[in-house]
Scaffold this active site. Sequence first.
Site, PDB file in Angstrom:
ATOM      1  CG  HIS A  17      -0.381  -0.112   2.521  1.00 59.73           C
ATOM      2  ND1 HIS A  17       0.429   0.866   3.038  1.00 59.73           N
ATOM      3  CD2 HIS A  17      -0.448  -1.079   3.472  1.00 59.73           C
ATOM      4  CE1 HIS A  17       0.826   0.536   4.250  1.00 59.73           C
ATOM      5  NE2 HIS A  17       0.316  -0.666   4.537  1.00 59.73           N
ATOM      6  CG  HIS A  68       4.301  -1.535   1.993  1.00 62.91           C
ATOM      7  ND1 HIS A  68       2.977  -1.901   1.936  1.00 62.91           N
ATOM      8  CD2 HIS A  68       4.781  -2.058   3.139  1.00 62.91           C
ATOM      9  CE1 HIS A  68       2.683  -2.630   3.000  1.00 62.91           C
ATOM     10  NE2 HIS A  68       3.752  -2.744   3.751  1.00 62.91           N
ATOM     11  CB  CYS A  91       2.967 -11.124  21.076  1.00 65.68           C
ATOM     12  SG  CYS A  91       1.824 -10.511  19.814  1.00 65.68           S
ATOM     13  CB  CYS A 105       5.199  -8.988  18.121  1.00 67.10           C
ATOM     14  SG  CYS A 105       4.004  -7.744  18.550  1.00 67.10           S
ATOM     15  CB  CYS A 122       0.799  -7.859  22.700  1.00 69.03           C
ATOM     16  SG  CYS A 122       1.571  -7.048  21.283  1.00 69.03           S
ATOM     17  CG  HIS A 133      -0.552  -7.614  17.663  1.00 74.77           C
ATOM     18  ND1 HIS A 133       0.820  -7.566  17.745  1.00 74.77           N
ATOM     19  CD2 HIS A 133      -0.844  -7.701  16.341  1.00 74.77           C
ATOM     20  CE1 HIS A 133       1.339  -7.635  16.530  1.00 74.77           C
ATOM     21  NE2 HIS A 133       0.352  -7.712  15.659  1.00 74.77           N
ATOM     22  CE  LYS A 185       1.456   1.930  10.466  1.00 75.68           C
ATOM     23  NZ  LYS A 185       1.989   0.676  10.861  1.00 75.68           N
ATOM     24  CE  LYS A 207      -5.760  -7.555   3.520  1.00 81.37           C
ATOM     25  NZ  LYS A 207      -5.118  -8.856   3.489  1.00 81.37           N
TER      26      LYS A 207
HETATM   27  O1  ME8 Z   1       8.226  -4.507   9.260  1.00 83.65           O
HETATM   28  N1  ME8 Z   1       3.311   4.962   6.687  1.00 83.65           N
HETATM   29  O2  ME8 Z   1       7.672  -5.256   7.141  1.00 83.65           O
HETATM   30  P1  ME8 Z   1       6.301  -4.457   6.860  1.00 83.65           P
HETATM   31  C1  ME8 Z   1       4.592   4.957   6.297  1.00 83.65           C
HETATM   32  N2  ME8 Z   1       9.390  -7.218   7.337  1.00 83.65           N
HETATM   33  N3  ME8 Z   1       5.289   3.833   6.039  1.00 83.65           N
HETATM   34  C2  ME8 Z   1       4.674   2.663   6.199  1.00 83.65           C
HETATM   35  C3  ME8 Z   1       3.323   2.593   6.608  1.00 83.65           C
HETATM   36  C4  ME8 Z   1       2.631   3.824   6.857  1.00 83.65           C
HETATM   37  N4  ME8 Z   1       1.363   3.894   7.210  1.00 83.65           N
HETATM   38  N5  ME8 Z   1       2.975   1.297   6.653  1.00 83.65           N
HETATM   39  C5  ME8 Z   1       4.069   0.568   6.264  1.00 83.65           C
HETATM   40  C6  ME8 Z   1       8.402  -5.240   8.292  1.00 83.65           C
HETATM   41  N6  ME8 Z   1       5.102   1.407   5.987  1.00 83.65           N
HETATM   42  C7  ME8 Z   1       9.607  -6.167   8.256  1.00 83.65           C
HETATM   43  C8  ME8 Z   1      10.825  -5.349   7.906  1.00 83.65           C
HETATM   44  S1  ME8 Z   1      13.449  -5.135   7.429  1.00 83.65           S
HETATM   45  C9  ME8 Z   1      14.790  -6.034   7.736  1.00 83.65           C
HETATM   46  C10 ME8 Z   1      12.102  -6.144   7.917  1.00 83.65           C
HETATM   47  C11 ME8 Z   1       6.431   1.000   5.486  1.00 83.65           C
HETATM   48  O3  ME8 Z   1       5.731  -5.061   5.640  1.00 83.65           O
HETATM   49  C12 ME8 Z   1       7.547   1.515   6.388  1.00 83.65           C
HETATM   50  O4  ME8 Z   1       8.742   1.510   5.659  1.00 83.65           O
HETATM   51  O5  ME8 Z   1       5.465  -4.399   8.080  1.00 83.65           O
HETATM   52  C13 ME8 Z   1       7.587   0.477   7.460  1.00 83.65           C
HETATM   53  O6  ME8 Z   1       8.765   0.501   8.243  1.00 83.65           O
HETATM   54  C14 ME8 Z   1       7.472  -0.775   6.618  1.00 83.65           C
HETATM   55  O7  ME8 Z   1       6.540  -0.411   5.569  1.00 83.65           O
HETATM   56  C15 ME8 Z   1       6.985  -1.992   7.384  1.00 83.65           C
HETATM   57  O8  ME8 Z   1       6.811  -3.020   6.465  1.00 83.65           O
END
Ligand code: ME8
Length: 652
Positions: free
Chosen positions: A18, A21, A126, A129, A143, A146, A298, A301
């Site tokens: 979304h 990302h 959890c 997490c 948690c 969550h 925030k 989904k």
């Molecule tokens: O945490 N606003 O993956 P993830 C801004 N796999 N950025 C956002 C956002 C929002 N509302 N939502 C998501 C993980 N992001 C792990 C990471 S790294 C070694 C492992 C972006 O799919 C932002 O970059 O939950 C956030 O840190 C990341 O997506 C989290 O992605």
Amino acid sequence: MSTFYVTTPIYYVNARPHLGHAYTTIVADTLKRFHKLIGSDARMLTGTDEHGDKIVKAAAKENKSPKEFVDAISAEFNALWKDLKIDYDQFIRTTDEDHKKSVQALLQRIYDKGDIYYGEYGGHYCFGCERFYTEKELEDGLCPQHKTKPEYISEKNYFFKMSKYQDWLKQYILDNPDFIRPERYKNEVLAMLEGNVLEDLCISRPKSRLEWGIELPFDKDYVCYVWFDALANYISALGWGNSDDLSKFDKYWPAEHLVAKDILKPHGIFWPTMLKAADLPVYKHLNVHGYWLVKDTKMSKSLGNVVDPRFASEHFGLDAFRYFLLRDMHFGSDASYSEEGLISRINSDLSNDLGNLFSRVLSMNAKYFAKEVPALGELSEEDEQIFASVDTAAQNYIQLFKEVRFSYALDGLWEPIRLMNKYVDSQAPWTLYKEGKTERLATVIRVLLENMYKIAVLLYPVMPESSQKMQAQLGKEFSLHEKLIDDLMSCKVHLRTGAVISDSSNRFPQFEKTAENREEKKDDKKDGKKNQKKDNAPKTEENAGSGLIEFADFQKLDLRVGTILNAEQHPDADKLLRFDVDLGEEKPRQIISGIAEFFKPSELIGHKVVVVANLPPRKLRGLVSHGMILTAEKDDHLSLLTSSAPNGSKIS
Ligand code: ME8
């Protein structure tokens, strides 16, 4: 040549991509392009995080094997980055064989050093997490993320001696104040390290509980904890631990990491201590941004409020969307996403300021110099001011970009853009033309063209396609080379006198539609017949007297875009102004309008307006008016209707 290596988080494949990302990935792409622009060998990494409980559960929900499931969603992320034209060098997946080898090499190295031990641990786990919580960390026994009750699990596991590195990390952060930036996140990490609170990190999961992971090299009954596995991607992508050739690692490491604040702790604490334990250099900077919110919440989904970046970029234009994201989020703070906000940013900065400047100057150059770049004559104080303001803004822009302060950088760059629009008004090229002051006219236009070129180049990282098109409009082909920025900053003149350039520009159209009527438009398109029926509907008694008009009546209006070349008080009427408006016709039209009490004539010169062009000529106090300038009124405030389209464009 200096090098630059930027990474995004590797995204979990338990949900579809979304706006959040897309934001981090667009920022990484922008940084890579910026560092290429300033002459670095820049590299960008992104990818997907595919192991762990979360993924197993999400796959089971869709009746798929974990592998089938991760293949499908990882491909969706990749496809989105292709559509958003992200210039990444590598897309890593934690299920790649090379990555697995690296994780095992990292584990083995830290194990051999004696920093991984086997022990019994009981804790509140959890599943959301995928981590243990201490009593202290829980909020009312739940948690904190969550809000669910964790399960108490006691089992034998492997632990990384993270606590051993607490003092080192604290000192490192204090010695390198921008290691974690912006500052508030550095302070958050320091707060996490206050007192002797850092515990050792449980880095294994028994296979009896979870099989979907990378096997520990020193115990086949365990898989690696998903965060330990995921963080290693940043070095495994460079070949560390999976290849004898360390040239990429030596060249590009250490990295600039980009993350949002949700994953500050693993990146701010786990990762640097892991690197230290493995005797590897730590990253250069951890750049932490805030959340994109939708109506103060925030995006998530489950709340159904996720924004689809593909739709937004297709509808509003990829470059405009990128500009909005970088301009409207102050890196580090949260920002709100709304279509209204996006439209208003596009209309004001891109259409009214930048687009209008290009459109006005190119059409004047076409008219006054037959599209040829005119010669630069002696510079006046005002001309020097334009050069100086672009140079100052450019220097600040480059510095602020290095500090990942994109919003300030862009805000600063817009100052000379607005100044140049004012310069057009104050220099009044149309008057210079009328008075036959061709040399001065040439200088004014050339000052504008040269500085527009500088701005177009500087915008490359943010709006790559538009930047190149704007440069092409000025007769320049864009190619990145090591000296580009030095050349750009060190001299005033970059265009070739006499080169034929574009006669118009319409790069950033205005958006006047709200989200609702865009939806209506979609429905109308789908239902062509319904539309036709509406258009050709016979005049009905219902319509008569209801204030509604037939579409055919609207079609009779000839609305055109034009530029006010001249504006002055009507010699015989206080309330009237007399205008010469360029509607792209052979000669400007004289239009008389009753708006003298709202505007000073000098303010209006150079403005783009919308004109009703097919009204019969009408005499007003002795002067003939050939049309009507449209205005909008609310609460006694009058504004001119405007459009950045080229002169003569028909509004329909
Ligand atoms: O945490 N606003 O993956 P993830 C801004 N796999 N950025 C956002 C956002 C929002 N509302 N939502 C998501 C993980 N992001 C792990 C990471 S790294 C070694 C492992 C972006 O799919 C932002 O970059 O939950 C956030 O840190 C990341 O997506 C989290 O992605």
